[in-house]
Design an enzyme around this catalytic site. Sequence first.
Site, PDB file in Angstrom:
ATOM      1  NE  ARG A 215      -3.091  -2.294   2.014  1.00 54.77           N
ATOM      2  CZ  ARG A 215      -4.513  -2.796   2.675  1.00 54.77           C
ATOM      3  NH1 ARG A 215      -5.774  -2.038   3.448  1.00 54.77           N
ATOM      4  NH2 ARG A 215      -5.161  -3.803   2.236  1.00 54.77           N
ATOM      5  CD  GLU A 217      -2.763   5.225   1.196  1.00 54.14           C
ATOM      6  OE1 GLU A 217      -3.181   7.001   1.526  1.00 54.14           O
ATOM      7  OE2 GLU A 217      -3.645   4.958   0.470  1.00 54.14           O
ATOM      8  NE  ARG A 223      -4.269   2.314  13.810  1.00 56.27           N
ATOM      9  CZ  ARG A 223      -4.006   3.735  13.901  1.00 56.27           C
ATOM     10  NH1 ARG A 223      -3.168   4.742  14.672  1.00 56.27           N
ATOM     11  NH2 ARG A 223      -4.257   4.726  12.971  1.00 56.27           N
ATOM     12  CG  HIS A 224      -1.127   2.615   9.305  1.00 56.51           C
ATOM     13  ND1 HIS A 224      -1.276   3.118   9.612  1.00 56.51           N
ATOM     14  CD2 HIS A 224      -2.125   2.408   8.380  1.00 56.51           C
ATOM     15  CE1 HIS A 224      -2.195   3.504  10.290  1.00 56.51           C
ATOM     16  NE2 HIS A 224      -3.179   2.606   9.168  1.00 56.51           N
ATOM     17  CD  GLU A 358     -10.465  -2.086   9.957  1.00 56.85           C
ATOM     18  OE1 GLU A 358     -11.140  -1.226  10.490  1.00 56.85           O
ATOM     19  OE2 GLU A 358     -10.384  -2.634   9.146  1.00 56.85           O
ATOM     20  CB  SER A 361     -12.558  -5.821   7.807  1.00 57.30           C
ATOM     21  OG  SER A 361     -12.095  -5.582   6.677  1.00 57.30           O
ATOM     22  NE  ARG A 409      -2.749  -2.631  12.176  1.00 55.45           N
ATOM     23  CZ  ARG A 409      -4.180  -1.908  11.112  1.00 55.45           C
ATOM     24  NH1 ARG A 409      -5.872  -1.507  11.517  1.00 55.45           N
ATOM     25  NH2 ARG A 409      -3.594  -0.270  10.889  1.00 55.45           N
TER      26      ARG A 409
END
Length: 435
Positions: A215, A217, A223-224, A358, A361, A409
């Site tokens: 990703r 981002e 957390r990323h 989270e 999902s 995570r």
Amino acid sequence: MGVYRTHYSKELSDKYDGKEVTVAGWVEDIRNLGSIAFIILRDRQGTLQITTFKKQHREIFEKLINLNRESVISVKGVCKANEKVRNGYEIIPEELQILSESDAPLPLGVVDKVKAEMDTRLDNRFIDLRKSEVRSIFMIRDVLINSARDYLRKNGFVEVHTPKIIASASEGGTNLFRLKYFEKDAFLAQSPQLYKQMLMASGLDRVYEIAWYFRAEEHNTRRHLNESTAIDIEMAFIKDEEDVMSVLEGLVKHICEEIKERCKDEIETLNVEIKPPEIPVPRIRYDEALQMLEKEGVELEWGEDFGSEEERILGEIMRRKGVDFYFITKYPIQAKPFYTMPEGGLSKSFDLCCKGVEISSGSQRIHDYNLLVRRIEENGLKPDDFRDYLKAFKYGMPPHGGFGLGIERLLMQLLNLKNVRECILFPRDRTRLRP
RNA sequence: GCCCCGGUGGUGUAGCGGUUAUCAUACGGGCCUGUCGAGCCCGUGACUCGGGUUCAAAUCCCGACCGGGGCGCCA
């Protein structure tokens, strides 16, 4: 000298008292008292002590005390039970092989009394991993992944691998890394979503994939990651998303049980408690979650997704009830991706949270071609960009659903770690591209 | 993409206009026969870079580079 190692540190026991053993590892510490010296040798399992006397073996004594810390050696000697030693045994060396001399000073101390920063640790990750608390994380990660495989295989899932180099921006949402693919443009996959759905039209019925995702981002948080791993599943012939949720909760429970059973030493080293969730784990509808937040004084407009602060507060509320794992279900459809099955203004979707973060999902997916096209358009995307994917819905696509579970995570939350970078050997984040 | 914060020996820090730049740890040397955060003595070693302000800059200002964290987004 025949072999470098006959025993690991933790394998020493009374039955080896007075017997000859060969041990090997890294020189963690040298305590030289003049005529007697203690060398702490570390291997994968722990440490043991080598005790050497100047009078007895002058040559070996001199060689040992002149080693730099973290040199790699193999020592053949007699194992002696001695209650003065921390683990009860010491090796009196008779033969020494220096396999690799370490340079000094170390860029990062393994047992130094000063804590190093994450950045320094990651720059010297191979040394960082010599610390038992760091290595433990990855021993647990190994059990996590293998127990997930066990569970999914036992439940009829087939392991698959889908491409990580893809032609177009798959789901929208996050930014993708762009790369050159000969004369074409390509991207690195952000998830296997579209492929695992296409496989539902193949008759495999249940698939899972454990793989890397990328990703682009520009976030810089604990957390990323820009490169991370996930366990993804997709299953067909479901009646609704509950079928998917029961696989997910069963999976997480099994993973926790296996870790608890098989990683006792690591859990102790990390000083954490692994609590397998009780099944069924609580389901909290999005609407209920909003009300719970309102009671805590957090106002949120209906339809908005929860931010990290809201997630944290929900986690706190659940923790007060003694619950680590819980589902949040029935999100408003606008908060979920286009392939999610709508249900009124809501959706057949769920997030699995662990202690306020989270970790997974999923949802029941749309399997009706026309509805799917409409949802793509409503999300401002172009159906033509999805033509390969859409084709799979035109010639017999069963009802299906699935989830993605972030490995780092999950591991971070299970082990109460403060930074997701702890859970991946060589993290790729906003600024780190090496080592 | 937006917003904060920080860069001082190998590591971790103190100092925040004038110091011989603090302390710990590591490293080197010495003493020591039971250490296990070994101890004691001696020693080496640092202000990210460029510009500016000032009699004087690690310290103040600007820029660059590097890093940390938060938001959004998500796993």
